[in-house]
Design a protein around this motif. Structure first.
Motif, PDB file in Angstrom:
ATOM      1  N   ALA A 181     -48.034 -58.624  29.130  1.00 24.24           N
ATOM      2  CA  ALA A 181     -47.121 -57.659  28.520  1.00 24.24           C
ATOM      3  C   ALA A 181     -47.784 -56.877  27.386  1.00 24.24           C
ATOM      4  O   ALA A 181     -47.334 -55.777  27.039  1.00 24.24           O
ATOM      5  N   GLU A 182     -48.861 -57.437  26.818  1.00 25.53           N
ATOM      6  CA  GLU A 182     -49.552 -56.773  25.710  1.00 25.53           C
ATOM      7  C   GLU A 182     -50.656 -55.828  26.184  1.00 25.53           C
ATOM      8  O   GLU A 182     -51.110 -54.983  25.414  1.00 25.53           O
ATOM      9  N   LEU A 183     -51.110 -56.002  27.411  1.00 27.68           N
ATOM     10  CA  LEU A 183     -52.261 -55.255  27.901  1.00 27.68           C
ATOM     11  C   LEU A 183     -51.882 -53.838  28.307  1.00 27.68           C
ATOM     12  O   LEU A 183     -50.823 -53.610  28.883  1.00 27.68           O
ATOM     13  N   GLU A 184     -52.761 -52.902  28.019  1.00 29.45           N
ATOM     14  CA  GLU A 184     -52.585 -51.502  28.397  1.00 29.45           C
ATOM     15  C   GLU A 184     -53.795 -51.069  29.212  1.00 29.45           C
ATOM     16  O   GLU A 184     -54.799 -50.616  28.666  1.00 29.45           O
ATOM     17  N   PRO A 185     -53.741 -51.239  30.538  1.00 35.15           N
ATOM     18  CA  PRO A 185     -54.904 -50.886  31.361  1.00 35.15           C
ATOM     19  C   PRO A 185     -55.320 -49.440  31.157  1.00 35.15           C
ATOM     20  O   PRO A 185     -54.483 -48.536  31.094  1.00 35.15           O
ATOM     21  N   ARG A 186     -56.620 -49.218  31.048  1.00 34.99           N
ATOM     22  CA  ARG A 186     -57.148 -47.858  30.878  1.00 34.99           C
ATOM     23  C   ARG A 186     -57.362 -47.159  32.205  1.00 34.99           C
ATOM     24  O   ARG A 186     -57.490 -45.928  32.251  1.00 34.99           O
ATOM     25  N   SER A 187     -57.424 -47.940  33.282  1.00 38.26           N
ATOM     26  CA  SER A 187     -57.609 -47.366  34.617  1.00 38.26           C
ATOM     27  C   SER A 187     -56.366 -47.638  35.444  1.00 38.26           C
ATOM     28  O   SER A 187     -55.673 -48.641  35.241  1.00 38.26           O
ATOM     29  N   VAL A 188     -56.092 -46.757  36.393  1.00 34.90           N
ATOM     30  CA  VAL A 188     -54.898 -46.912  37.208  1.00 34.90           C
ATOM     31  C   VAL A 188     -55.176 -46.386  38.615  1.00 34.90           C
ATOM     32  O   VAL A 188     -55.946 -45.445  38.804  1.00 34.90           O
ATOM     33  N   GLY A 189     -54.560 -47.017  39.605  1.00 31.60           N
ATOM     34  CA  GLY A 189     -54.673 -46.590  40.988  1.00 31.60           C
ATOM     35  C   GLY A 189     -53.467 -47.092  41.756  1.00 31.60           C
ATOM     36  O   GLY A 189     -52.570 -47.736  41.190  1.00 31.60           O
ATOM     37  N   TYR A 190     -53.446 -46.861  43.063  1.00 31.59           N
ATOM     38  CA  TYR A 190     -52.239 -47.173  43.817  1.00 31.59           C
ATOM     39  C   TYR A 190     -51.924 -48.662  43.849  1.00 31.59           C
ATOM     40  O   TYR A 190     -50.765 -49.050  44.010  1.00 31.59           O
TER      41      TYR A 190
END
Length: 367
Positions: free
Chosen positions: A230-239
């Motif tokens: 819940a604390e993590l904010e991924p810098r990369s994103v995909g499907y």
């Protein structure tokens, strides 16, 4: 299945005294065939049947399920990665670092537990604190002092330098009492010992299947607690990271899958699932008992004066002193015995259940 049967179908053990699974383990035929058969299905049959993405999604899902069983963790807490290093980097890059944050690691870490923090220190106002150890052990008081103001602590559950098992639960509790999160590098454990990471209480655990599991390269995995996720904010994103890939706006997947990104070759994960099942079919009681017997034979032959790992059994990693480590490894290789040198100026043998007493005797004779 027995260790002898597994050895018989693993070509990497046929003409070499292979004692280096702590670096990378040769895969048995069943693992390679599972991966290649799936690849053939995906490329030849899936286009006209269920679809290539559907075939891949099924492979990913089955791999997550297998890893969850391996680690004793809920499937929602599992993310698939390419390696331990990849997993550690995904955690490191998803934390919202602030100036002055402290990361603590030990001096026992592999490059996977060193380089990501060095890079972060170059990019942010971050302190990387290195805890000194002795003979592969952590002093609890020194550790408590080091982590007292830390944001994150990273250490190995089983040290690659000495083969020592660290008291993970105790170290996690000390760090949590100080308000720090804990990331554990557990890559030396899957395949040689039973695991239940929920007992550790760590915030994240990174590992891969190409060592003691005898799985293929390219199949790593992460286990992440719900609270830390819940604390993590991924810098990369995909499907694969999001709940609905085709929506106008994105929302991260509620589970650890949010740390996955996009299209990757699913075949290694099929091989990983097969490797996990193969080790399960032998049973970890049988695996550990055999490793313990073989390492005892090796340690007796080496003698106390050369042994740098604990005399009593803790793992299949046995580190010992020689005068010229790199030259010794090269000479042993020429004699058909595969071990490795360490940056600490020693030599390490990795003794797996698929090894035999004859392997141990061949190493001792060559030494």
């Amino acid at each position: 299945m027995t260790p002898e049967e597994l050895r018989a179908e693993t070509p990497g053990f046929e003409e070499t005294i292979y004692l280096n699974t702590g670096a990378s383990g040769p895969s048995p035929r069943r693992v390679v065939e599972a991966a290649t058969d799936f690849l053939a299905h995906q490329e030849y049959d899936a286009p006209r049947e269920e679809g290539m993405y559907a075939a891949a999604d099924r492979a990913y899902a089955e791999a997550r399920e297998a890893v969850a069983g391996l680690l004793g963790s809920p499937e929602e807490s599992i993310a698939l990665t390419q390696s331990t290093t990849d997993g550690i980097n995904r955690i490191a890059s998803a934390i919202d670092w602030e100036p002055g944050d402290v990361v603590v690691r030990t001096d026992l870490e592999h490059s996977a537990g060193i380089l990501p923090w060095q890079r972060l220190a170059d990019l942010h106002d971050l302190e990387v604190r290195v805890l000194e150890t002795r003979s592969g052990r952590i002093d609890p008081d020194a550790y408590a002092e080091a982590v007292s103001d830390a944001r994150l602590v990273c250490f190995s559950a089983l040290t690659w330098t000495h083969g020592t098992r660290l008291p993970v639960r105790e170290l996690v509790e000390i760090a949590h009492d100080a308000g720090a999160r804990v990331l554990v590098d557990a890559v030396q454990m899957p395949g040689q010992t039973a695991m239940d990471v929920t007992e550790w209480g760590a915030d994240a655990v990174a590992a891969a299947g190409h060592k003691w599991l005898l799985g293929p390269w390219g199949a790593g995995f992460l286990q992440v607690s719900e609270e830390f996720l819940a604390e993590l904010e991924p810098r990369s994103v995909g499907y694969r990271s999001v709940a609905e890939p085709d929506a106008d706006t994105y929302e991260f997947h509620p589970g650890a899958r949010r740390l996955e990104i996009g299209t990757t070759n699913p075949a290694p994960y099929v091989g990983l699932r097969e490797a996990i099942g193969t080790m399960d079919s032998i049973g970890y009681d049988a695996i550990e008992s055999r490793i313990a017997d073989l390492t005892d034979r090796l340690k007796q032959g080496l003698g106390e004066e050369r042994l740098l790992s604990p005399r009593e059994y803790e793992s299949g990693l046995v580190t010992f002193a020689v005068d010229e480590p790199e030259a010794t490894v090269e000479r042993l290789e020429n004699e058909g015995v595969r071990v490795r040198s360490l940056p600490t100026g020693a030599v390490r043998a990795s003794v797996h259940a698929v090894n035999t007493a004859a392997d141990i005797d061949a190493l001792l004779e060559a030494l």
